[in-house]
Design an enzyme around this catalytic site. Structure first.
Site, PDB file in Angstrom:
ATOM      1  N   HIS A 131       9.603   4.684  47.663  1.00 27.12           N
ATOM      2  CA  HIS A 131      10.981   5.155  47.455  1.00 27.12           C
ATOM      3  C   HIS A 131      11.500   4.509  46.167  1.00 27.12           C
ATOM      4  O   HIS A 131      11.072   3.414  45.810  1.00 27.12           O
ATOM      5  CB  HIS A 131      11.800   4.685  48.667  1.00 27.12           C
ATOM      6  CG  HIS A 131      13.207   5.164  48.712  1.00 27.12           C
ATOM      7  ND1 HIS A 131      14.221   4.583  47.983  1.00 27.12           N
ATOM      8  CD2 HIS A 131      13.785   6.163  49.430  1.00 27.12           C
ATOM      9  CE1 HIS A 131      15.357   5.198  48.258  1.00 27.12           C
ATOM     10  NE2 HIS A 131      15.123   6.159  49.127  1.00 27.12           N
ATOM     11  N   ASP A 208       8.687  -2.848  52.319  1.00 25.10           N
ATOM     12  CA  ASP A 208       9.853  -1.993  52.507  1.00 25.10           C
ATOM     13  C   ASP A 208       9.711  -1.389  53.908  1.00 25.10           C
ATOM     14  O   ASP A 208       8.885  -0.503  54.129  1.00 25.10           O
ATOM     15  CB  ASP A 208       9.854  -0.911  51.421  1.00 25.10           C
ATOM     16  CG  ASP A 208      10.958   0.115  51.640  1.00 25.10           C
ATOM     17  OD1 ASP A 208      11.574   0.115  52.724  1.00 25.10           O
ATOM     18  OD2 ASP A 208      11.180   0.934  50.737  1.00 25.10           O
ATOM     19  N   GLN A 211      11.706   2.580  56.886  1.00 23.97           N
ATOM     20  CA  GLN A 211      11.308   3.671  57.793  1.00 23.97           C
ATOM     21  C   GLN A 211      10.405   3.156  58.922  1.00 23.97           C
ATOM     22  O   GLN A 211       9.886   3.961  59.700  1.00 23.97           O
ATOM     23  CB  GLN A 211      10.555   4.763  57.007  1.00 23.97           C
ATOM     24  CG  GLN A 211      11.367   5.407  55.905  1.00 23.97           C
ATOM     25  CD  GLN A 211      12.455   6.351  56.419  1.00 23.97           C
ATOM     26  OE1 GLN A 211      12.485   6.702  57.602  1.00 23.97           O
ATOM     27  NE2 GLN A 211      13.348   6.760  55.551  1.00 23.97           N
ATOM     28  N   LYS A 234      19.552   3.227  59.643  1.00 20.46           N
ATOM     29  CA  LYS A 234      18.431   4.075  60.067  1.00 20.46           C
ATOM     30  C   LYS A 234      17.932   3.681  61.459  1.00 20.46           C
ATOM     31  O   LYS A 234      16.991   4.274  61.973  1.00 20.46           O
ATOM     32  CB  LYS A 234      17.275   3.947  59.064  1.00 20.46           C
ATOM     33  CG  LYS A 234      17.573   4.523  57.686  1.00 20.46           C
ATOM     34  CD  LYS A 234      16.340   4.453  56.817  1.00 20.46           C
ATOM     35  CE  LYS A 234      16.627   4.497  55.343  1.00 20.46           C
ATOM     36  NZ  LYS A 234      17.007   5.822  54.850  1.00 20.46           N
ATOM     37  N   CYS A 373      14.254  10.778  46.885  1.00 21.08           N
ATOM     38  CA  CYS A 373      14.153   9.521  46.119  1.00 21.08           C
ATOM     39  C   CYS A 373      12.702   9.069  45.958  1.00 21.08           C
ATOM     40  O   CYS A 373      12.413   7.863  45.995  1.00 21.08           O
ATOM     41  CB  CYS A 373      14.986   8.404  46.759  1.00 21.08           C
ATOM     42  SG  CYS A 373      16.718   8.782  46.879  1.00 21.08           S
TER      43      CYS A 373
END
Ligand code: C6P
Length: 415
Positions: A131, A208, A211, A234, A373
């Site tokens: 991302h 990261d 997600q 999220k 993104c």
């Protein structure tokens, strides 16, 4: 869980009853089919109630006042930090920094750790599926320091091509920054394996987990990650709050990122000394109520069970793969369902992603379209945009059918 016809391990009807926003219909009486969870999830009533309760009864600034309300607010804020620590398996609350989200967490590491540890000739190893939040802060760091960016390529089916790892990881590699789950392909990356290889090469690793944390049980200790960033919005929590996990030994050595109130031990007119962890990295008034409401969000996820949540989402993704497979000209991006989370992105030959998404919206189906993104990933895939359906614990098989029916109808309409 690999097949689409396996019954969900979740009582989805009961879960849906906890999410007020899911029960709305549009002007044409289409019930909302919310499949944009990769962008932001919805919140259960317990999180909404917590926010309103904090503002109605407990709110004051934290770590500042001698008065009762400030004490209550501070206690609840620190309870949330403990909940996060336990949720991700961190060793200490000093390793849990409240941020505004994944983006800020990554920027914090790039500015603070990156500026102090990188120099010309060093390398930062990324991947082609990152991302922009896990690309641009490293580009900026490279511009400031003269370091070089390299990237692990992806295979044709959208997995990291780890055959390149031994060549890409050298004594020049100072940092590997990798997403645990791709926000477009859904690919679940072998984070533990990458971290072991990176550490053997002497590099630090930032994961990261934007997600990943909402959908799979993670343990930062088992991963042995150096830094992990994720967002509250999220994972059923509020927007405006996120978490940066960092190993205490690294955070201790790092200079503060932002300067201001709360992050100091002592200030004189011409100098300051920083506070201890975690305050050192929490300058200014933090997102107080939002951080506090991370506690009910985590409790909700734990009560349902992250293993079962992932299983449910994967079964919905498998069902979507099955139902979309006969749409003429439709190509699903990323690996087989067995290798991915509940994210199904696709393109349809000759159709603009924006047209498909707008058509779906006309039937109450909320998906995201665009490059999500991830411009370098889309370029690599040879496309400019895609349509993405991303599932969560409250989505149903009927909603997958509505998605599929709407996509079939869109192709007929535009085709
Ligand atoms: N992806 C999506 O629709 P923030 O905005 O800071 O909460 O999260 C940024 C971010 C970082 N990494 C990954 C893998 C992400 O998916 C995101 C957010 C959203 O895919 C919004 S662009």
């Amino acid at each position: 869980m690999t097949t689409s016809n396996v019954e969900s391990p979740l009582d989805v009807a009961q879960i849906r009853a906890d999410f007020p926003i899911l029960h709305q219909v549009d002007d044409e009486q289409h019930p909302l089919v919310y499949l944009d969870n990769g962008a932001s999830s919805q919140r259960p009533k317990s999180v909404i109630d917590c926010l309103s309760d904090v503002y109605a009864k407990h709110y004051a600034n934290v770590h500042r006042g001698a008065h009762r309300l400030s004490g209550e607010s501070t206690d609840l804020f620190e309870v949330a930090r403990r909940a996060v620590r336990q949720f991700i398996g961190a060793a200490s609350e000093n390793e849990v920094i409240f941020t505004s989200g994944t983006t800020m967490g990554i920027n914090l590491v790039a500015r603070s750790w990156g500026d102090s540890n990188l120099k010309k000739g060093d390398e930062i190893l990324l991947t082609e599926m990152e991302h922009h939040s896990n690309l641009v802060p490293w580009h900026q760091l490279a511009e400031r320091t003269g370091a070089t960016i390299r990237a692990i390529p992806i295979t044709k089916d959208g997995q990291l091509d780890l055959d390149f790892l031994p060549k890409l990881l050298t004594e020049r590699t100072k940092l590997v920054a990798v997403t645990a789950v791709s926000n477009v392909l859904g690919t679940i990356n072998p984070v533990g394996q990458i971290i072991t290889a990176a550490h053997a090469a002497g590099a630090k690793v930032l994961v990261d987990a934007a997600q990943a944390v909402p959908h799979e049980a993670i343990d930062v200790g088992l991963w042995d990650a150096d830094f992990v960033a994720f967002s509250g919005h999220k994972m059923l929590g509020p927007s405006g709050v996120g978490v940066l996990y960092g190993k205490e030994i690294l955070l201790d050595e790092m200079p503060p990122f932002l300067g201001g109130g709360s992050m100091i031990d002592m200030v004189e007119i011409d100098r300051f000394t920083p506070a201890m962890l975690p305050a050192k990295f929490e300058a200014g008034t933090p997102p107080i109520a939002d951080a506090i409401a991370m506690t009910p969000a985590i409790e909700y996820l734990e009560e349902v069970g992250l293993e079962r949540i992932l299983q449910h989402e994967q079964s919905l993704a498998a069902y979507a793969h099955e139902l979309l497979s006969d749409v003429k000209g439709l190509r699903i991006l990323g690996p087989e369902v067995t290798a991915k989370a509940g994210i199904v992105s696709f393109v349809v030959d000759g159709l603009a992603a924006s047209d498909v998404a707008t058509f779906l919206d006309g039937r109450g189906v909320a998906v995201r379209e665009g490059h999500h993104c991830t411009l370098p990933l889309h370029k690599k895939l040879g496309i400019s945009a895609s349509v993405r359906a991303s599932f969560y614990l409250y989505n149903t098989r009927e909603e997958v059918e509505k998605l599929s029916d709407a996509v079939h109808a869109a192709v007929e309409f535009f085709g």
